[in-house]
Scaffold this motif. Structure first.
Motif, PDB file in Angstrom:
ATOM      1  N   ILE A  50      29.889  40.406  44.909  1.00 48.79           N
ATOM      2  CA  ILE A  50      30.319  40.282  46.041  1.00 48.79           C
ATOM      3  C   ILE A  50      29.799  41.262  47.252  1.00 48.79           C
ATOM      4  O   ILE A  50      29.858  42.725  46.793  1.00 48.79           O
ATOM      5  CB  ILE A  50      32.027  40.386  46.284  1.00 48.79           C
ATOM      6  CG1 ILE A  50      32.458  39.076  45.852  1.00 48.79           C
ATOM      7  CG2 ILE A  50      32.467  40.407  47.689  1.00 48.79           C
ATOM      8  CD1 ILE A  50      34.101  39.136  45.416  1.00 48.79           C
ATOM      9  N   ALA A  51      29.109  40.888  48.298  1.00 49.19           N
ATOM     10  CA  ALA A  51      28.709  41.785  49.269  1.00 49.19           C
ATOM     11  C   ALA A  51      29.802  42.267  50.314  1.00 49.19           C
ATOM     12  O   ALA A  51      30.051  43.179  50.909  1.00 49.19           O
ATOM     13  CB  ALA A  51      27.484  41.249  49.856  1.00 49.19           C
ATOM     14  N   GLU A  52      30.582  41.113  50.702  1.00 49.76           N
ATOM     15  CA  GLU A  52      31.690  40.983  51.783  1.00 49.76           C
ATOM     16  C   GLU A  52      32.676  40.228  51.703  1.00 49.76           C
ATOM     17  O   GLU A  52      32.426  39.215  51.119  1.00 49.76           O
ATOM     18  CB  GLU A  52      31.083  41.476  53.216  1.00 49.76           C
ATOM     19  CG  GLU A  52      30.282  40.207  53.792  1.00 49.76           C
ATOM     20  CD  GLU A  52      29.608  40.462  55.066  1.00 49.76           C
ATOM     21  OE1 GLU A  52      29.973  39.491  56.023  1.00 49.76           O
ATOM     22  OE2 GLU A  52      28.817  41.447  55.223  1.00 49.76           O
ATOM     23  N   PHE A  53      33.755  40.528  52.117  1.00 50.73           N
ATOM     24  CA  PHE A  53      34.873  39.401  52.369  1.00 50.73           C
ATOM     25  C   PHE A  53      35.929  39.645  53.436  1.00 50.73           C
ATOM     26  O   PHE A  53      35.869  40.512  53.780  1.00 50.73           O
ATOM     27  CB  PHE A  53      35.595  39.538  50.930  1.00 50.73           C
ATOM     28  CG  PHE A  53      36.114  40.731  50.756  1.00 50.73           C
ATOM     29  CD1 PHE A  53      37.677  40.963  51.114  1.00 50.73           C
ATOM     30  CD2 PHE A  53      35.750  41.735  49.825  1.00 50.73           C
ATOM     31  CE1 PHE A  53      38.265  42.110  50.912  1.00 50.73           C
ATOM     32  CE2 PHE A  53      36.214  43.083  49.764  1.00 50.73           C
ATOM     33  CZ  PHE A  53      37.649  43.073  50.378  1.00 50.73           C
ATOM     34  N   SER A  54      36.657  38.451  53.720  1.00 45.64           N
ATOM     35  CA  SER A  54      37.600  38.733  54.525  1.00 45.64           C
ATOM     36  C   SER A  54      38.762  37.668  54.282  1.00 45.64           C
ATOM     37  O   SER A  54      38.419  36.423  53.616  1.00 45.64           O
ATOM     38  CB  SER A  54      37.239  38.744  56.131  1.00 45.64           C
ATOM     39  OG  SER A  54      36.537  36.973  56.131  1.00 45.64           O
ATOM     40  N   GLU A  60      39.193  42.910  37.763  1.00 49.44           N
ATOM     41  CA  GLU A  60      39.974  41.595  37.791  1.00 49.44           C
ATOM     42  C   GLU A  60      39.222  40.388  38.424  1.00 49.44           C
ATOM     43  O   GLU A  60      39.785  39.199  38.097  1.00 49.44           O
ATOM     44  CB  GLU A  60      41.284  41.673  38.135  1.00 49.44           C
ATOM     45  CG  GLU A  60      42.156  42.993  37.550  1.00 49.44           C
ATOM     46  CD  GLU A  60      42.518  42.761  36.311  1.00 49.44           C
ATOM     47  OE1 GLU A  60      42.561  41.367  35.970  1.00 49.44           O
ATOM     48  OE2 GLU A  60      42.496  43.369  35.219  1.00 49.44           O
ATOM     49  N   ASP A  61      37.958  40.798  39.176  1.00 46.83           N
ATOM     50  CA  ASP A  61      37.299  39.860  39.667  1.00 46.83           C
ATOM     51  C   ASP A  61      38.232  38.947  40.741  1.00 46.83           C
ATOM     52  O   ASP A  61      38.258  37.825  40.999  1.00 46.83           O
ATOM     53  CB  ASP A  61      36.503  38.764  38.784  1.00 46.83           C
ATOM     54  CG  ASP A  61      35.654  38.188  39.522  1.00 46.83           C
ATOM     55  OD1 ASP A  61      34.821  38.805  40.826  1.00 46.83           O
ATOM     56  OD2 ASP A  61      35.326  36.973  38.981  1.00 46.83           O
ATOM     57  N   ARG A  62      38.934  39.735  41.682  1.00 47.46           N
ATOM     58  CA  ARG A  62      39.783  39.048  42.474  1.00 47.46           C
ATOM     59  C   ARG A  62      40.027  40.077  43.972  1.00 47.46           C
ATOM     60  O   ARG A  62      39.918  41.288  43.839  1.00 47.46           O
ATOM     61  CB  ARG A  62      41.425  38.867  41.908  1.00 47.46           C
ATOM     62  CG  ARG A  62      42.037  40.014  41.743  1.00 47.46           C
ATOM     63  CD  ARG A  62      43.705  39.962  41.124  1.00 47.46           C
ATOM     64  NE  ARG A  62      44.172  41.064  40.775  1.00 47.46           N
ATOM     65  CZ  ARG A  62      45.243  41.175  40.265  1.00 47.46           C
ATOM     66  NH1 ARG A  62      45.784  40.178  39.602  1.00 47.46           N
ATOM     67  NH2 ARG A  62      45.810  42.370  39.934  1.00 47.46           N
ATOM     68  N   LEU A  63      40.591  39.305  44.898  1.00 45.94           N
ATOM     69  CA  LEU A  63      40.804  39.887  46.168  1.00 45.94           C
ATOM     70  C   LEU A  63      42.503  39.985  46.294  1.00 45.94           C
ATOM     71  O   LEU A  63      43.047  39.088  45.688  1.00 45.94           O
ATOM     72  CB  LEU A  63      40.449  39.085  47.377  1.00 45.94           C
ATOM     73  CG  LEU A  63      38.947  38.706  47.459  1.00 45.94           C
ATOM     74  CD1 LEU A  63      38.749  37.800  48.514  1.00 45.94           C
ATOM     75  CD2 LEU A  63      38.288  39.957  47.927  1.00 45.94           C
ATOM     76  N   GLU A  64      42.945  41.130  46.646  1.00 48.34           N
ATOM     77  CA  GLU A  64      44.411  41.268  46.698  1.00 48.34           C
ATOM     78  C   GLU A  64      44.640  41.938  48.050  1.00 48.34           C
ATOM     79  O   GLU A  64      44.255  42.795  48.550  1.00 48.34           O
ATOM     80  CB  GLU A  64      44.751  42.561  45.768  1.00 48.34           C
ATOM     81  CG  GLU A  64      46.166  42.534  45.780  1.00 48.34           C
ATOM     82  CD  GLU A  64      46.467  43.581  44.308  1.00 48.34           C
ATOM     83  OE1 GLU A  64      47.629  44.236  44.663  1.00 48.34           O
ATOM     84  OE2 GLU A  64      45.838  43.513  43.307  1.00 48.34           O
ATOM     85  N   TRP A  65      45.650  41.021  48.586  1.00 52.52           N
ATOM     86  CA  TRP A  65      46.260  41.333  50.063  1.00 52.52           C
ATOM     87  C   TRP A  65      47.130  42.849  49.876  1.00 52.52           C
ATOM     88  O   TRP A  65      47.770  42.714  49.136  1.00 52.52           O
ATOM     89  CB  TRP A  65      46.725  40.272  50.572  1.00 52.52           C
ATOM     90  CG  TRP A  65      47.408  40.344  51.839  1.00 52.52           C
ATOM     91  CD1 TRP A  65      47.244  41.024  52.934  1.00 52.52           C
ATOM     92  CD2 TRP A  65      48.828  39.964  52.277  1.00 52.52           C
ATOM     93  NE1 TRP A  65      48.128  40.943  53.945  1.00 52.52           N
ATOM     94  CE2 TRP A  65      49.052  40.306  53.522  1.00 52.52           C
ATOM     95  CE3 TRP A  65      50.109  39.006  51.423  1.00 52.52           C
ATOM     96  CZ2 TRP A  65      50.355  40.018  53.981  1.00 52.52           C
ATOM     97  CZ3 TRP A  65      51.033  38.763  52.138  1.00 52.52           C
ATOM     98  CH2 TRP A  65      51.290  39.273  53.481  1.00 52.52           C
ATOM     99  N   THR A  97      31.066  36.485  50.867  1.00 47.27           N
ATOM    100  CA  THR A  97      29.561  36.479  50.787  1.00 47.27           C
ATOM    101  C   THR A  97      28.883  37.305  49.786  1.00 47.27           C
ATOM    102  O   THR A  97      29.481  38.515  49.300  1.00 47.27           O
ATOM    103  CB  THR A  97      28.948  37.145  52.248  1.00 47.27           C
ATOM    104  OG1 THR A  97      29.605  36.443  53.218  1.00 47.27           O
ATOM    105  CG2 THR A  97      27.456  36.942  52.181  1.00 47.27           C
ATOM    106  N   ASP A  98      28.133  36.672  48.878  1.00 45.29           N
ATOM    107  CA  ASP A  98      27.573  37.271  47.892  1.00 45.29           C
ATOM    108  C   ASP A  98      26.490  38.080  48.025  1.00 45.29           C
ATOM    109  O   ASP A  98      25.792  37.937  49.338  1.00 45.29           O
ATOM    110  CB  ASP A  98      27.421  36.320  46.484  1.00 45.29           C
ATOM    111  CG  ASP A  98      26.459  35.330  46.676  1.00 45.29           C
ATOM    112  OD1 ASP A  98      25.359  35.352  47.507  1.00 45.29           O
ATOM    113  OD2 ASP A  98      26.295  34.506  45.943  1.00 45.29           O
ATOM    114  N   ASN A  99      25.677  38.777  47.394  1.00 43.52           N
ATOM    115  CA  ASN A  99      24.688  39.600  47.506  1.00 43.52           C
ATOM    116  C   ASN A  99      23.352  38.891  47.691  1.00 43.52           C
ATOM    117  O   ASN A  99      22.402  39.504  48.201  1.00 43.52           O
ATOM    118  CB  ASN A  99      24.196  40.753  45.980  1.00 43.52           C
ATOM    119  CG  ASN A  99      25.308  41.750  46.306  1.00 43.52           C
ATOM    120  OD1 ASN A  99      25.754  42.189  47.386  1.00 43.52           O
ATOM    121  ND2 ASN A  99      25.933  42.135  45.062  1.00 43.52           N
ATOM    122  N   ALA A 100      23.323  37.395  47.490  1.00 46.00           N
ATOM    123  CA  ALA A 100      22.252  36.757  47.700  1.00 46.00           C
ATOM    124  C   ALA A 100      22.407  36.032  49.191  1.00 46.00           C
ATOM    125  O   ALA A 100      21.269  35.130  49.636  1.00 46.00           O
ATOM    126  CB  ALA A 100      22.243  35.679  46.725  1.00 46.00           C
ATOM    127  N   GLY A 101      23.521  36.309  49.712  1.00 49.09           N
ATOM    128  CA  GLY A 101      23.589  35.729  51.160  1.00 49.09           C
ATOM    129  C   GLY A 101      24.426  34.164  51.088  1.00 49.09           C
ATOM    130  O   GLY A 101      24.641  33.856  52.203  1.00 49.09           O
TER     131      GLY A 101
END
Length: 64
Positions: free
Chosen positions: A5-9, A25-30, A48-52
């Motif tokens: 993961i390069a970025e997330f929202s 854990e390969d997860r997003l946590e609010w 967005t992953d590192n490959a775009g």
């Protein structure tokens, strides 16, 4: 560049929510920085992953 993961929202009803990515854990946590309103809430995850590559997932959750 490797994979990952390069970025997330995460947004709720268009409002940005503070979240952290846990790579172990390969997860997003609010971080619960903003109280969600009672009723229907539209949650949008964008990663967005590192490959775009971009993936967007939208869900509606209901808060009593």
């Amino acid at each position: 560049m490797g994979s990952g993961i390069a970025e997330f929202s995460i947004t709720a009803n268009g409002r940005w929510l503070l979240a952290l990515y846990d790579p172990d854990e390969d997860r997003l946590e609010w971080e619960r920085d903003y109280p969600l309103s009672a009723g229907a809430n539209e949650i949008v995850f964008q990663v967005t992953d590192n490959a775009g590559n971009v993936t967007t997932t939208q869900r509606v959750i209901h808060i009593p």
